[in-house]
Design a protein around this motif. Structure first.
Motif, PDB file in Angstrom:
ATOM      1  N   UNK A 164       0.780  -1.368  -0.127  1.00 26.95           N
ATOM      2  CA  UNK A 164       0.103   0.193   0.080  1.00 26.95           C
ATOM      3  C   UNK A 164       0.848   1.345   0.098  1.00 26.95           C
ATOM      4  N   UNK A 165       2.122   0.975   0.043  1.00 24.68           N
ATOM      5  CA  UNK A 165       3.063   2.169  -0.324  1.00 24.68           C
ATOM      6  C   UNK A 165       3.453   2.773  -1.471  1.00 24.68           C
ATOM      7  N   UNK A 166       4.347   3.594  -1.735  1.00 26.33           N
ATOM      8  CA  UNK A 166       4.668   3.864  -2.972  1.00 26.33           C
ATOM      9  C   UNK A 166       6.227   4.403  -3.020  1.00 26.33           C
ATOM     10  N   UNK A 167       7.036   4.160  -4.158  1.00 29.79           N
ATOM     11  CA  UNK A 167       8.477   4.673  -4.278  1.00 29.79           C
ATOM     12  C   UNK A 167       8.648   5.572  -5.631  1.00 29.79           C
ATOM     13  N   UNK A 168       9.116   6.721  -5.525  1.00 26.82           N
ATOM     14  CA  UNK A 168       9.272   7.454  -6.773  1.00 26.82           C
ATOM     15  C   UNK A 168      10.639   8.494  -6.520  1.00 26.82           C
ATOM     16  N   UNK A 169      10.928   8.984  -7.570  1.00 26.92           N
ATOM     17  CA  UNK A 169      12.161   9.913  -7.465  1.00 26.92           C
ATOM     18  C   UNK A 169      11.705  11.393  -8.112  1.00 26.92           C
ATOM     19  N   UNK A 170      11.980  12.273  -7.302  1.00 30.49           N
ATOM     20  CA  UNK A 170      11.661  13.540  -7.743  1.00 30.49           C
ATOM     21  C   UNK A 170      13.227  14.377  -8.067  1.00 30.49           C
ATOM     22  N   UNK A 171      13.070  15.151  -9.214  1.00 32.10           N
ATOM     23  CA  UNK A 171      14.379  15.504  -9.567  1.00 32.10           C
ATOM     24  C   UNK A 171      14.622  17.011  -8.974  1.00 32.10           C
ATOM     25  N   UNK A 172      15.732  17.559  -8.783  1.00 35.16           N
ATOM     26  CA  UNK A 172      16.135  18.602  -8.193  1.00 35.16           C
ATOM     27  C   UNK A 172      16.454  19.734  -9.228  1.00 35.16           C
ATOM     28  N   UNK A 173      17.062  20.845  -8.969  1.00 36.32           N
ATOM     29  CA  UNK A 173      17.248  22.006  -9.904  1.00 36.32           C
ATOM     30  C   UNK A 173      18.078  21.505 -11.085  1.00 36.32           C
ATOM     31  N   UNK A 174      17.912  21.922 -12.203  1.00 41.02           N
ATOM     32  CA  UNK A 174      18.812  21.662 -13.504  1.00 41.02           C
ATOM     33  C   UNK A 174      17.553  21.777 -14.644  1.00 41.02           C
ATOM     34  N   UNK A 191      16.096  20.231 -18.466  1.00 39.59           N
ATOM     35  CA  UNK A 191      15.608  19.057 -19.087  1.00 39.59           C
ATOM     36  C   UNK A 191      16.503  18.324 -19.712  1.00 39.59           C
ATOM     37  N   UNK A 192      17.658  18.974 -20.204  1.00 38.06           N
ATOM     38  CA  UNK A 192      18.692  18.321 -20.995  1.00 38.06           C
ATOM     39  C   UNK A 192      20.022  18.302 -20.321  1.00 38.06           C
ATOM     40  N   UNK A 193      20.022  18.496 -18.883  1.00 40.39           N
ATOM     41  CA  UNK A 193      21.361  18.256 -18.412  1.00 40.39           C
ATOM     42  C   UNK A 193      21.476  16.544 -18.319  1.00 40.39           C
ATOM     43  N   UNK A 194      22.885  16.044 -18.198  1.00 38.57           N
ATOM     44  CA  UNK A 194      23.046  14.666 -18.257  1.00 38.57           C
ATOM     45  C   UNK A 194      22.835  14.243 -16.909  1.00 38.57           C
ATOM     46  N   UNK A 195      23.317  15.004 -16.009  1.00 36.30           N
ATOM     47  CA  UNK A 195      22.931  14.611 -14.432  1.00 36.30           C
ATOM     48  C   UNK A 195      22.053  15.342 -13.772  1.00 36.30           C
ATOM     49  N   UNK A 196      21.142  15.096 -13.075  1.00 37.35           N
ATOM     50  CA  UNK A 196      20.249  15.843 -12.164  1.00 37.35           C
ATOM     51  C   UNK A 196      20.335  15.235 -10.734  1.00 37.35           C
ATOM     52  N   UNK A 197      20.528  16.181  -9.722  1.00 35.13           N
ATOM     53  CA  UNK A 197      20.289  15.776  -8.317  1.00 35.13           C
ATOM     54  C   UNK A 197      18.750  15.354  -8.141  1.00 35.13           C
ATOM     55  N   UNK A 198      18.594  14.358  -7.239  1.00 31.24           N
ATOM     56  CA  UNK A 198      17.216  13.780  -6.962  1.00 31.24           C
ATOM     57  C   UNK A 198      17.055  13.272  -5.560  1.00 31.24           C
ATOM     58  N   UNK A 199      15.816  13.005  -5.379  1.00 34.79           N
ATOM     59  CA  UNK A 199      15.475  12.855  -4.181  1.00 34.79           C
ATOM     60  C   UNK A 199      14.566  11.298  -4.431  1.00 34.79           C
ATOM     61  N   UNK A 200      14.759  10.480  -3.688  1.00 33.56           N
ATOM     62  CA  UNK A 200      13.912   9.078  -3.758  1.00 33.56           C
ATOM     63  C   UNK A 200      12.919   9.100  -2.369  1.00 33.56           C
ATOM     64  N   UNK A 201      11.639   9.142  -2.797  1.00 32.81           N
ATOM     65  CA  UNK A 201      10.687   9.473  -1.898  1.00 32.81           C
ATOM     66  C   UNK A 201       9.894   7.940  -1.673  1.00 32.81           C
TER      67      UNK A 201
END
Lengths: 89, 351
Positions: B311-321, B323-333
């Protein structure tokens, strides 16, 4: 996993109710048997020609015990059923 | 039927007998009260007191029979005695803890503890004096900790594993910044969360956090930092994990998605967030080679399945940057459902 625990809980609550009900019925029967035994004693004493006051007193005690037992049993079943129902919801 | 079952059935039967005769006990209490208000020297009062003591004896609970909580349950139904008896129970629990063998382990019936916690919660909804609130709160938290552990303890193995992984990969041991909050993780959910964090932390160490030289070159500290923050969202708790590594390789994920036929080269490019969340797809990994650590592509998918089943979930939210950046900071929720946790009971002091 949590799902298993939930289903185990669903099984254990009725099981507990069953045990409680069996215990309640047993206690009820034990007291009821005592009341019935008293009834036999009263009949026996009547045949022996014991004073009416004692016979009436014992009969009152017999009915009182049975009545009390019935009330306690009814209340016990109601409380236990209510508790089980709440846990199952 | 094993010994534990027999003990459990016996305690149920004992409690049932006490419940059966409860009105008589109350009647005796009432008679005692009447006589007590008339005269404390009354002989009849003493006799009634003795009867009451005898009836109370029925309620004496055998500590070794896990009955310490049964008596407290009874007390919940009789609020007028709550303060005195809960204090006694807590003292007994302490004694029980002392006697209960190595590492202070306590063996308790989880069903009873759960039903107990529910009863105490019900009780707290009714008004009660401040001093009682303190004791009830203490009892609740004590019971809660019986089969639940703080998050930091649940993932302590994972943290150890991340440290040894850092050594294995020649990276600096990560600094763990954990905001533990007040949640306690249920015993049934501990292995699931352990698995989840094992994947998330290992991925952070393997893919995200750079090697020492690269970090120094970038002006970062030698060791990476992994942050874990806990926030409440309705009946869920959100555990967000982020690291100060290079971020998620969005362009590489996109390239692999095209190679795997998930996207067509000719199609418009999806959003970076959509691409990032492909890491939860079955068989998806951007690791250059399959290692013991990662790269088999089943980990994050399995993590997602674990959680969604519960009943839970997991996803990734991207930080600043962009759309074309090769690497993006992210948070796993990681959103965990109510069945995964308990919260320490706190009373609103202004109420």
């Amino acid at each position: 996993m949590p799902e298993n625990t939930a289903s185990e809980e669903m099984v254990s609550v009725p099981r507990r109710f069953l045990f409680e009900a069996i215990t309640g019925i047993s206690v009820f029967l034990i007291i009821a048997v005592a009341a019935v035994g008293l009834s036999f004693l009263v009949t026996l004493l009547e045949n022996f020609g014991v004073d009416n006051v004692i016979v009436i007193g014992l009969k009152c005690a017999e009915y009182l015990i049975f009545l009390f037992d019935l009330v306690l049993f009814g209340r016990f079943l109601w409380v236990t059923f209510k508790k089980t129902w709440k846990e199952l919801k | 039927m094993n010994t534990a079952n027999i003990k459990s059935n016996t305690s149920i039967a004992k409690a049932a007998v006490v419940e059966y005769f409860k009105p008589i006990l109350r009647l005796v209490n009432f008679i005692k009260y009447i006589f007590a208000t008339q005269s404390r020297d009354n002989i009849l009062f003493d006799k009634v007191s003795n009867i009451e003591k005898n009836l109370e004896m029925r309620r004496v609970v055998d500590l070794e029979n896990q009955e310490i909580f049964g008596r407290l349950e009874d007390v919940i139904l009789r609020q007028e005695l709550i303060l005195k008896t809960i204090k006694k129970e807590l003292a007994e629990v302490d004694t029980f803890n002392d006697k209960s063998g190595p590492e202070g382990m306590v063996s308790l019936d989880p069903e009873r503890v759960s039903s107990w916690l529910a009863s105490i919660k019900d009780l707290t909804e009714s008004g009660m004096p401040e001093e009682v609130k303190g004791v009830v709160s203490e009892a609740y938290n004590l019971l809660t900790s019986v089969d639940a552990q703080p998050l930091s303890e649940v993932i302590s193995d994972v943290i150890e594993s991340a440290n040894s992984l850092a050594d294995q990969l020649g990276k600096g041991k990560p600094v763990m910044d954990i905001d533990n909050s007040d949640i306690l993780i249920e015993s049934e959910a501990q292995s699931t969360l352990n698995n989840i964090f094992m994947h998330v932390f290992r991925n952070a160490m393997d893919h995200g956090i750079e090697g020492i030289d690269e970090r120094i070159e970038k002006g970062k500290s030698e060791s990476g930092t992994i942050q874990l923050h806990v926030t409440r969202e309705g009946e869920f708790y959100n555990l967000s994990v982020k690291d100060d590594g290079r971020g998620m390789a969005i362009s590489r994920i996109y390239k692999m998605a095209i190679e795997k036929g998930i996207y067509q080269d000719s199609d418009p490019k999806p959003s970076a967030t959509e691409i990032a969340n492909l890491i939860f797809s079955s068989g998806f990994s951007t690791a250059d080679k399959v290692t013991d650590v990662s790269g088999r592509g089943v980990g994050m998918n399995a993590v997602k399945d674990f959680l969604e089943e519960a009943g839970g979930s997991i996803d990734v939210n991207l930080g600043d940057g962009s759309e074309d950046d090769d690497f993006r900071p992210f948070t796993t929720n990681i959103k965990i459902p109510a069945s995964f946790y308990k919260v320490a009971l706190k009373f609103d002091k202004t109420a």
